[in-house]
Design a protein around this motif. Structure first.
Motif, PDB file in Angstrom:
ATOM      1  N   ARG A  27       0.812  -1.226   0.000  1.00  0.00           N
ATOM      2  CA  ARG A  27       0.000   0.000   0.000  1.00  0.00           C
ATOM      3  C   ARG A  27       0.845   1.275   0.000  1.00  0.00           C
ATOM      4  O   ARG A  27       0.317   2.361  -0.221  1.00  0.00           O
ATOM      5  N   THR A  28       2.158   1.145   0.222  1.00  0.00           N
ATOM      6  CA  THR A  28       3.038   2.307   0.157  1.00  0.00           C
ATOM      7  C   THR A  28       3.392   2.586  -1.300  1.00  0.00           C
ATOM      8  O   THR A  28       3.280   1.694  -2.141  1.00  0.00           O
ATOM      9  N   PRO A  29       3.829   3.810  -1.636  1.00  0.00           N
ATOM     10  CA  PRO A  29       4.197   4.091  -3.035  1.00  0.00           C
ATOM     11  C   PRO A  29       5.309   3.188  -3.558  1.00  0.00           C
ATOM     12  O   PRO A  29       5.217   2.673  -4.679  1.00  0.00           O
ATOM     13  N   LYS A  30       6.348   2.966  -2.777  1.00  0.00           N
ATOM     14  CA  LYS A  30       7.450   2.106  -3.218  1.00  0.00           C
ATOM     15  C   LYS A  30       6.985   0.665  -3.366  1.00  0.00           C
ATOM     16  O   LYS A  30       7.361  -0.033  -4.306  1.00  0.00           O
ATOM     17  N   GLY A  31       6.137   0.194  -2.452  1.00  0.00           N
ATOM     18  CA  GLY A  31       5.610  -1.163  -2.539  1.00  0.00           C
ATOM     19  C   GLY A  31       4.736  -1.365  -3.760  1.00  0.00           C
ATOM     20  O   GLY A  31       4.769  -2.421  -4.397  1.00  0.00           O
ATOM     21  N   THR A  32       3.961  -0.343  -4.110  1.00  0.00           N
ATOM     22  CA  THR A  32       3.117  -0.427  -5.300  1.00  0.00           C
ATOM     23  C   THR A  32       3.974  -0.520  -6.558  1.00  0.00           C
ATOM     24  O   THR A  32       3.679  -1.308  -7.463  1.00  0.00           O
ATOM     25  N   ILE A  33       5.041   0.261  -6.617  1.00  0.00           N
ATOM     26  CA  ILE A  33       5.931   0.220  -7.777  1.00  0.00           C
ATOM     27  C   ILE A  33       6.600  -1.145  -7.890  1.00  0.00           C
ATOM     28  O   ILE A  33       6.664  -1.734  -8.980  1.00  0.00           O
ATOM     29  N   LEU A  34       7.091  -1.683  -6.776  1.00  0.00           N
ATOM     30  CA  LEU A  34       7.740  -2.998  -6.814  1.00  0.00           C
ATOM     31  C   LEU A  34       6.750  -4.096  -7.214  1.00  0.00           C
ATOM     32  O   LEU A  34       7.089  -4.992  -7.988  1.00  0.00           O
ATOM     33  N   TRP A  72      21.262   0.244   0.617  1.00  0.00           N
ATOM     34  CA  TRP A  72      20.059  -0.248  -0.049  1.00  0.00           C
ATOM     35  C   TRP A  72      19.483   0.730  -1.054  1.00  0.00           C
ATOM     36  O   TRP A  72      19.052   0.307  -2.138  1.00  0.00           O
ATOM     37  N   PRO A  73      19.445   2.042  -0.769  1.00  0.00           N
ATOM     38  CA  PRO A  73      18.917   2.949  -1.798  1.00  0.00           C
ATOM     39  C   PRO A  73      19.747   2.942  -3.077  1.00  0.00           C
ATOM     40  O   PRO A  73      19.202   2.935  -4.182  1.00  0.00           O
ATOM     41  N   TRP A  74      21.071   2.920  -2.942  1.00  0.00           N
ATOM     42  CA  TRP A  74      21.922   2.897  -4.135  1.00  0.00           C
ATOM     43  C   TRP A  74      21.811   1.563  -4.860  1.00  0.00           C
ATOM     44  O   TRP A  74      21.808   1.518  -6.101  1.00  0.00           O
ATOM     45  N   SER A  75      21.715   0.469  -4.114  1.00  0.00           N
ATOM     46  CA  SER A  75      21.539  -0.842  -4.745  1.00  0.00           C
ATOM     47  C   SER A  75      20.225  -0.893  -5.509  1.00  0.00           C
ATOM     48  O   SER A  75      20.166  -1.422  -6.623  1.00  0.00           O
ATOM     49  N   ASP A  76      19.170  -0.341  -4.912  1.00  0.00           N
ATOM     50  CA  ASP A  76      17.870  -0.320  -5.572  1.00  0.00           C
ATOM     51  C   ASP A  76      17.894   0.584  -6.802  1.00  0.00           C
ATOM     52  O   ASP A  76      17.294   0.264  -7.832  1.00  0.00           O
ATOM     53  N   LEU A  77      18.612   1.701  -6.714  1.00  0.00           N
ATOM     54  CA  LEU A  77      18.744   2.593  -7.864  1.00  0.00           C
ATOM     55  C   LEU A  77      19.462   1.897  -9.018  1.00  0.00           C
ATOM     56  O   LEU A  77      19.010   1.971 -10.170  1.00  0.00           O
ATOM     57  N   ILE A  78      20.536   1.204  -8.725  1.00  0.00           N
ATOM     58  CA  ILE A  78      21.283   0.492  -9.773  1.00  0.00           C
ATOM     59  C   ILE A  78      20.420  -0.604 -10.382  1.00  0.00           C
ATOM     60  O   ILE A  78      20.390  -0.787 -11.598  1.00  0.00           O
ATOM     61  N   SER A  89      13.556   4.397 -10.949  1.00  0.00           N
ATOM     62  CA  SER A  89      14.909   4.957 -10.822  1.00  0.00           C
ATOM     63  C   SER A  89      14.853   6.437 -10.467  1.00  0.00           C
ATOM     64  O   SER A  89      15.608   6.905  -9.611  1.00  0.00           O
ATOM     65  N   TYR A  90      13.950   7.148 -11.119  1.00  0.00           N
ATOM     66  CA  TYR A  90      13.812   8.588 -10.853  1.00  0.00           C
ATOM     67  C   TYR A  90      13.380   8.843  -9.420  1.00  0.00           C
ATOM     68  O   TYR A  90      13.937   9.720  -8.742  1.00  0.00           O
ATOM     69  N   THR A  91      12.387   8.092  -8.934  1.00  0.00           N
ATOM     70  CA  THR A  91      11.920   8.324  -7.561  1.00  0.00           C
ATOM     71  C   THR A  91      12.996   7.974  -6.543  1.00  0.00           C
ATOM     72  O   THR A  91      13.146   8.671  -5.534  1.00  0.00           O
ATOM     73  N   ILE A  92      13.761   6.922  -6.808  1.00  0.00           N
ATOM     74  CA  ILE A  92      14.841   6.547  -5.895  1.00  0.00           C
ATOM     75  C   ILE A  92      15.927   7.617  -5.909  1.00  0.00           C
ATOM     76  O   ILE A  92      16.453   8.008  -4.856  1.00  0.00           O
ATOM     77  N   TYR A  93      16.259   8.112  -7.100  1.00  0.00           N
ATOM     78  CA  TYR A  93      17.275   9.155  -7.210  1.00  0.00           C
ATOM     79  C   TYR A  93      16.841  10.414  -6.457  1.00  0.00           C
ATOM     80  O   TYR A  93      17.648  11.026  -5.751  1.00  0.00           O
ATOM     81  N   GLY A 125      18.255  13.402   0.514  1.00  0.00           N
ATOM     82  CA  GLY A 125      18.838  12.966   1.785  1.00  0.00           C
ATOM     83  C   GLY A 125      17.920  12.063   2.574  1.00  0.00           C
ATOM     84  O   GLY A 125      18.043  11.979   3.778  1.00  0.00           O
ATOM     85  N   GLY A 126      16.999  11.383   1.915  1.00  0.00           N
ATOM     86  CA  GLY A 126      16.053  10.522   2.589  1.00  0.00           C
ATOM     87  C   GLY A 126      16.577   9.142   2.884  1.00  0.00           C
ATOM     88  O   GLY A 126      15.809   8.221   3.064  1.00  0.00           O
ATOM     89  N   HIS A 127      17.884   8.973   2.927  1.00  0.00           N
ATOM     90  CA  HIS A 127      18.460   7.678   3.261  1.00  0.00           C
ATOM     91  C   HIS A 127      19.499   7.877   4.350  1.00  0.00           C
ATOM     92  O   HIS A 127      19.978   8.972   4.601  1.00  0.00           O
TER      93      HIS A 127
END
Length: 152
Positions: free
Chosen positions: A21-28, A81-87, A131-135, A141-143
């Motif tokens: 139900r979260t935005p990131k969870g919906t995208i995944l 984890w944020p950088w790994s997810d971005l890659i 990728s854009y949302t993670i970037y 600075g959200g990590h």
């Protein structure tokens, strides 16, 4: 240890439902679903070799979904984890776009291959958006950075 009131599997599925139900969870979840659709399209095609990109990206998306659902990213801070997810998302977008263009150009007469190419283009856009949302999250600075042993 205190019992949380349910089996571990039920606890996992409750966390999974809450995370989706979260935005990131919906995208995944959308990435996993569209990758599964692409696997089906390429499996029905005469050239099923293109399904390897979809299989790899679906497996990586499932791994990150489990890591974020179970909050393992907070326990294993040695990995960024944020950088790994971005890659993961950026490479997925690039690979989906490349293979989809190849399938659309050379897929004459093979409807399943063309359908896989169209869904692959949609997946490329979805992975690019991820990728854009993670970037933007990393940029704002959200990590949290992994702890180091320097400067006691």
């Amino acid at each position: 240890m205190a019992d949380s009131g349910g089996s571990p599997a039920a606890n996992f599925f409750e966390k999974l439902k809450a995370y989706v139900r979260t935005p990131k969870g919906t995208i995944l979840a959308a990435e996993i679903l569209i990758s599964f659709i692409i696997i089906i399209c390429y499996a029905a095609s005469l050239y099923s070799g293109y399904s390897s990109v979809a299989v790899c990206e679906m497996v990586f998306a499932i791994i990150f979904m489990v890591v974020f659902t179970m909050e393992l990213d907070k326990q294993f801070q040695i990995i960024s984890w944020p950088w790994s997810d971005l890659i993961r998302a950026a490479i997925g977008a690039l690979l989906y776009l490349i293979t989809s263009i190849i399938c659309l150009i050379g897929g004459g007469g093979d409807g399943a291959r063309i359908a896989g190419g169209v869904f692959g283009l949609l997946a490329g856009v979805l992975f690019g958006y991820d990728s854009y949302t993670i970037y933007m999250q990393i940029k704002s600075g959200g990590h949290t950075a992994a702890p180091t042993d320097e400067g006691v």
